[in-house]
Enzyme design. Sequence first.
Site, PDB file in Angstrom:
ATOM      1  N   SER A 143      41.534  40.271  37.000  1.00 43.35           N
ATOM      2  CA  SER A 143      40.250  39.940  36.663  1.00 43.35           C
ATOM      3  C   SER A 143      40.435  42.029  37.177  1.00 43.35           C
ATOM      4  CB  SER A 143      39.257  40.062  37.146  1.00 43.35           C
ATOM      5  OG  SER A 143      38.841  40.546  38.322  1.00 43.35           O
ATOM      6  N   ARG A 177      41.521  46.343  47.235  1.00 42.20           N
ATOM      7  CA  ARG A 177      42.285  45.703  46.844  1.00 42.20           C
ATOM      8  C   ARG A 177      43.635  46.098  47.321  1.00 42.20           C
ATOM      9  NH1 ARG A 177      43.807  47.401  41.162  1.00 42.20           N
ATOM     10  NH2 ARG A 177      45.694  48.362  41.039  1.00 42.20           N
ATOM     11  N   GLU A 217      39.794  40.712  43.243  1.00 43.34           N
ATOM     12  CA  GLU A 217      39.662  39.841  41.577  1.00 43.34           C
ATOM     13  C   GLU A 217      38.772  38.934  42.375  1.00 43.34           C
ATOM     14  OE1 GLU A 217      43.241  41.565  40.550  1.00 43.34           O
ATOM     15  OE2 GLU A 217      42.627  43.741  40.428  1.00 43.34           O
ATOM     16  N   GLU A 225      44.672  39.186  32.700  1.00 41.64           N
ATOM     17  CA  GLU A 225      43.303  40.067  33.612  1.00 41.64           C
ATOM     18  C   GLU A 225      41.967  38.807  33.047  1.00 41.64           C
ATOM     19  OE1 GLU A 225      42.835  42.941  35.405  1.00 41.64           O
ATOM     20  OE2 GLU A 225      44.959  43.720  34.837  1.00 41.64           O
ATOM     21  N   HIS A 271      45.719  40.993  44.464  1.00 44.87           N
ATOM     22  CA  HIS A 271      44.434  42.057  44.314  1.00 44.87           C
ATOM     23  C   HIS A 271      43.282  41.293  44.798  1.00 44.87           C
ATOM     24  CE1 HIS A 271      46.528  45.118  41.359  1.00 44.87           C
ATOM     25  NE2 HIS A 271      46.254  45.350  42.488  1.00 44.87           N
TER      26      HIS A 271
END
Length: 453
Positions: free
Chosen positions: A333, A263, A209, A407, A206
């Site tokens: 994250s 993203r 992140e 995450e 992503h």
Amino acid sequence: MLKAMNLTARWIFNLLTTVIFMFKLFASVQSVIESEEDKVVSYKGYSVIRVVPRTKDSFSYLTNLTYSKDVSYWLEPSSIARPVDIMISPKKKASVMKGLFHYGMHPKVQIEDLERLISRSKNDSDEISARVATSEEYFFSSYRRLDEIYNYLEGLQSRNKDTIKIENFGKSWEGRDLKVVKIGANVNSSPPNNSKPIIYIQGGIHAREWIAPATVVYIATTLANEALDETDKRLIESFEWWLVPSANPDGYEYSHTHNRNWRKTRSKQVGICRGVDPNRNFGFYWGGKGTSGDTCSDIFRGSKPFSEPETRAIRDLVLGASPRVLAFLDMHSYSQVWLYPWGYGEQLPDDHQDLHQMAKLATTALAKVHGTRYRVGSTTRLLYAAAGGADDWAKGTANIKYAYTVELRDDGRYGFVLPSRYIIPTGQETWTALKAFADGLKEELDHPKIKSA
Ligand SMILES: [Zn+2]
């Protein structure tokens, strides 16, 4: 006769005019789309708020908020009593707030002005750069562009020729290299020694992140350094570590140059929107819960499983090495959770207790470094259903026992725009977690549990 010819000529003329008009229209729409894509997106006045739904009605209000440029989730609604983070444009702020209050929710503003935070986090890195001592500390003082990451890793490799090997394993949609850094005592031995179990770790699937690629590079650095240390040599003697620092390099670059909140991948789609959520694009329960068929959605699953060159390359890399791959960790994250399958639904894998136990080992060690707390559980139960994820595929199709989505920091204060001063502490604690995790795996390999037949 003449009249008929005239009519035909007119008909051809009309047809040509229409075709030219359509072509021009298409070209101008296309150029509007292209120029829209080239714009640098500003988040001036955008805020990120957190609410906790306490009733069925408030939960359903949240799930029915339209996903758009004006209103989007940073942390999706999962269940009653679990926090939801929403990014709202200044235009929609008043009406969304009104709705939230109407349903008895008390929104807490986490980020007042997203654009201000984005630019402040850039200055933050300048400040740190001035204070650092070593070149490694300097590197981790800010979020680096893709080229800087790849150059840095080449440097690391040239200083550790025996234990590091870097390979290209594919190209992104826009033609950027996908690289895997292999670290182990035998990675460069000839003839090749392919007997060691593999711990596979990827980051950055992503785009926004940023802490994930930074952490994977931090792990590569620490592994290379600790390998020189006699006491920690076991880590690279017992395992081969495969680290993919950027699983979505196009998206990562775009999040640096155009849109900090990007993203997805950057592939062209039918319609005006670009990109696929690569973590909904893997071919295991593809198209199920928590995915979208709308090309503009942040969770667009793609036109078919593995439609993206990035997910195909990861699939082929991992399948090419199975059954040696013992663990698959996908770094994301934010939220501070260590998740295991399944993400496609409430069900749990048969060996979920083993996965839970190993994750606990990691997060307990992690908490001892800076006091950062992680929760452990299945994706669907702890977060939300998200079918077509990399970890589900790793476990379900590639048969990798220990498949996780991690995450990383934080728990919502800064969300995706985690200031760069947190790179090193996040790296330190994640490394400690992985060390405990690897020792746990080693213990299990040396003393396998007796399975009842
Ligand atoms: Zn993610």
